[in-house]
Design a protein around this motif. Structure first.
Motif, PDB file in Angstrom:
ATOM      1  N   GLY A 154       0.803  -1.215   0.000  1.00 42.52           N
ATOM      2  CA  GLY A 154       0.000   0.000   0.000  1.00 42.52           C
ATOM      3  C   GLY A 154       0.836   1.265   0.000  1.00 42.52           C
ATOM      4  O   GLY A 154       0.337   2.344  -0.294  1.00 42.52           O
ATOM      5  N   LEU A 155       2.106   1.141   0.343  1.00 43.07           N
ATOM      6  CA  LEU A 155       3.075   2.226   0.222  1.00 43.07           C
ATOM      7  C   LEU A 155       4.212   1.739  -0.658  1.00 43.07           C
ATOM      8  O   LEU A 155       4.689   0.608  -0.490  1.00 43.07           O
ATOM      9  N   VAL A 156       4.612   2.565  -1.590  1.00 42.09           N
ATOM     10  CA  VAL A 156       5.698   2.206  -2.491  1.00 42.09           C
ATOM     11  C   VAL A 156       6.681   3.363  -2.599  1.00 42.09           C
ATOM     12  O   VAL A 156       6.311   4.518  -2.449  1.00 42.09           O
ATOM     13  N   LEU A 157       7.917   3.031  -2.855  1.00 43.58           N
ATOM     14  CA  LEU A 157       8.930   4.052  -3.108  1.00 43.58           C
ATOM     15  C   LEU A 157       9.114   4.192  -4.609  1.00 43.58           C
ATOM     16  O   LEU A 157       9.259   3.194  -5.322  1.00 43.58           O
ATOM     17  N   ILE A 158       9.097   5.420  -5.060  1.00 48.13           N
ATOM     18  CA  ILE A 158       9.306   5.721  -6.466  1.00 48.13           C
ATOM     19  C   ILE A 158      10.593   6.542  -6.552  1.00 48.13           C
ATOM     20  O   ILE A 158      10.718   7.576  -5.897  1.00 48.13           O
ATOM     21  N   TYR A 159      11.536   6.063  -7.333  1.00 50.02           N
ATOM     22  CA  TYR A 159      12.819   6.737  -7.459  1.00 50.02           C
ATOM     23  C   TYR A 159      12.885   7.511  -8.768  1.00 50.02           C
ATOM     24  O   TYR A 159      12.361   7.080  -9.787  1.00 50.02           O
ATOM     25  N   SER A 160      13.569   8.633  -8.732  1.00 57.81           N
ATOM     26  CA  SER A 160      13.760   9.471  -9.907  1.00 57.81           C
ATOM     27  C   SER A 160      14.699   8.783 -10.896  1.00 57.81           C
ATOM     28  O   SER A 160      15.653   8.117 -10.498  1.00 57.81           O
ATOM     29  N   ASP A 161      14.431   8.987 -12.166  1.00 57.22           N
ATOM     30  CA  ASP A 161      15.339   8.513 -13.214  1.00 57.22           C
ATOM     31  C   ASP A 161      16.389   9.575 -13.527  1.00 57.22           C
ATOM     32  O   ASP A 161      17.323   9.319 -14.274  1.00 57.22           O
ATOM     33  N   ILE A 162      16.200  10.776 -12.958  1.00 57.14           N
ATOM     34  CA  ILE A 162      17.066  11.897 -13.304  1.00 57.14           C
ATOM     35  C   ILE A 162      18.048  12.233 -12.180  1.00 57.14           C
ATOM     36  O   ILE A 162      19.235  12.424 -12.426  1.00 57.14           O
ATOM     37  N   VAL A 163      17.549  12.313 -10.938  1.00 57.69           N
ATOM     38  CA  VAL A 163      18.416  12.656  -9.806  1.00 57.69           C
ATOM     39  C   VAL A 163      19.295  11.457  -9.478  1.00 57.69           C
ATOM     40  O   VAL A 163      18.790  10.362  -9.232  1.00 57.69           O
ATOM     41  N   GLU A 164      20.588  11.677  -9.490  1.00 54.11           N
ATOM     42  CA  GLU A 164      21.507  10.581  -9.179  1.00 54.11           C
ATOM     43  C   GLU A 164      21.570  10.385  -7.668  1.00 54.11           C
ATOM     44  O   GLU A 164      21.870  11.317  -6.921  1.00 54.11           O
ATOM     45  N   ILE A 165      21.251   9.179  -7.241  1.00 54.85           N
ATOM     46  CA  ILE A 165      21.292   8.838  -5.823  1.00 54.85           C
ATOM     47  C   ILE A 165      22.552   8.015  -5.596  1.00 54.85           C
ATOM     48  O   ILE A 165      22.755   6.985  -6.257  1.00 54.85           O
ATOM     49  N   PRO A 166      23.426   8.458  -4.683  1.00 57.02           N
ATOM     50  CA  PRO A 166      24.666   7.702  -4.444  1.00 57.02           C
ATOM     51  C   PRO A 166      24.367   6.247  -4.061  1.00 57.02           C
ATOM     52  O   PRO A 166      23.409   5.968  -3.335  1.00 57.02           O
ATOM     53  N   GLU A 167      25.197   5.353  -4.534  1.00 53.38           N
ATOM     54  CA  GLU A 167      25.018   3.918  -4.295  1.00 53.38           C
ATOM     55  C   GLU A 167      24.945   3.606  -2.802  1.00 53.38           C
ATOM     56  O   GLU A 167      24.145   2.789  -2.366  1.00 53.38           O
ATOM     57  N   GLU A 168      25.769   4.272  -2.011  1.00 52.70           N
ATOM     58  CA  GLU A 168      25.772   4.050  -0.567  1.00 52.70           C
ATOM     59  C   GLU A 168      24.409   4.414   0.046  1.00 52.70           C
ATOM     60  O   GLU A 168      23.889   3.692   0.904  1.00 52.70           O
ATOM     61  N   ALA A 169      23.817   5.499  -0.423  1.00 58.45           N
ATOM     62  CA  ALA A 169      22.502   5.915   0.074  1.00 58.45           C
ATOM     63  C   ALA A 169      21.431   4.917  -0.356  1.00 58.45           C
ATOM     64  O   ALA A 169      20.528   4.581   0.419  1.00 58.45           O
ATOM     65  N   MET A 170      21.507   4.441  -1.592  1.00 60.41           N
ATOM     66  CA  MET A 170      20.529   3.455  -2.084  1.00 60.41           C
ATOM     67  C   MET A 170      20.621   2.166  -1.285  1.00 60.41           C
ATOM     68  O   MET A 170      19.599   1.576  -0.938  1.00 60.41           O
ATOM     69  N   GLN A 171      21.830   1.718  -1.008  1.00 61.72           N
ATOM     70  CA  GLN A 171      22.005   0.492  -0.227  1.00 61.72           C
ATOM     71  C   GLN A 171      21.428   0.660   1.178  1.00 61.72           C
ATOM     72  O   GLN A 171      20.765  -0.257   1.693  1.00 61.72           O
ATOM     73  N   ALA A 172      21.667   1.809   1.802  1.00 68.01           N
ATOM     74  CA  ALA A 172      21.132   2.062   3.142  1.00 68.01           C
ATOM     75  C   ALA A 172      19.612   2.118   3.105  1.00 68.01           C
ATOM     76  O   ALA A 172      18.938   1.563   3.985  1.00 68.01           O
ATOM     77  N   ALA A 173      19.059   2.765   2.072  1.00 70.46           N
ATOM     78  CA  ALA A 173      17.598   2.854   1.939  1.00 70.46           C
ATOM     79  C   ALA A 173      16.997   1.472   1.730  1.00 70.46           C
ATOM     80  O   ALA A 173      16.003   1.115   2.372  1.00 70.46           O
ATOM     81  N   GLU A 174      17.581   0.691   0.861  1.00 70.99           N
ATOM     82  CA  GLU A 174      17.060  -0.657   0.590  1.00 70.99           C
ATOM     83  C   GLU A 174      17.150  -1.546   1.831  1.00 70.99           C
ATOM     84  O   GLU A 174      16.238  -2.331   2.095  1.00 70.99           O
ATOM     85  N   ALA A 175      18.227  -1.402   2.601  1.00 68.98           N
ATOM     86  CA  ALA A 175      18.359  -2.177   3.844  1.00 68.98           C
ATOM     87  C   ALA A 175      17.283  -1.760   4.842  1.00 68.98           C
ATOM     88  O   ALA A 175      16.684  -2.612   5.513  1.00 68.98           O
TER      89      ALA A 175
END
Length: 98
Positions: A64-85
């Motif tokens: 019922g809640l989803v995360l939608i990521y931008s295709d344009i804003v570059e998100i650092p890999e370290e931040a993505m890994q922390a978010a996914e964890a």
């Protein structure tokens, strides 16, 4: 708020709906509602002969809640890994939210 962030060159994280399209260079991610699980259950429950009397909660666990990521804003890999964890921890219950 998003406009103020845009004017200052800051990032803005959206909530409730997909803000990534409204601020393509400002919004790296949005936490949005996806009402599909609720609507699908409402239909199935109604078809089973039950009308009302049920409370629905939306969450990452039930879709019922989803995360939608931008295709344009570059998100650092370290931040993505922390978010996914963190997301995985919320979904499996190992991360407790207040």
């Amino acid at each position: 708020c998003m406009n103020a962030a845009q004017e200052r060159g800051l990032l803005y994280f959206g909530v409730q709906g997909d803000w990534t399209e409204l601020g393509p260079e400002t919004v790296p991610a949005t936490l949005a509602y996806d009402w599909s699980p609720v609507i699908n259950d409402l239909i199935a429950t109604y078809q089973a002969g039950v009308a009302g009397g049920k409370v629905y909660n939306t969450s990452l666990q039930n879709g019922g809640l989803v995360l939608i990521y931008s295709d344009i804003v570059e998100i650092p890999e370290e931040a993505m890994q922390a978010a996914e964890a963190a997301i995985q921890g919320i979904e499996d219950g190992s991360v407790k939210l207040p």
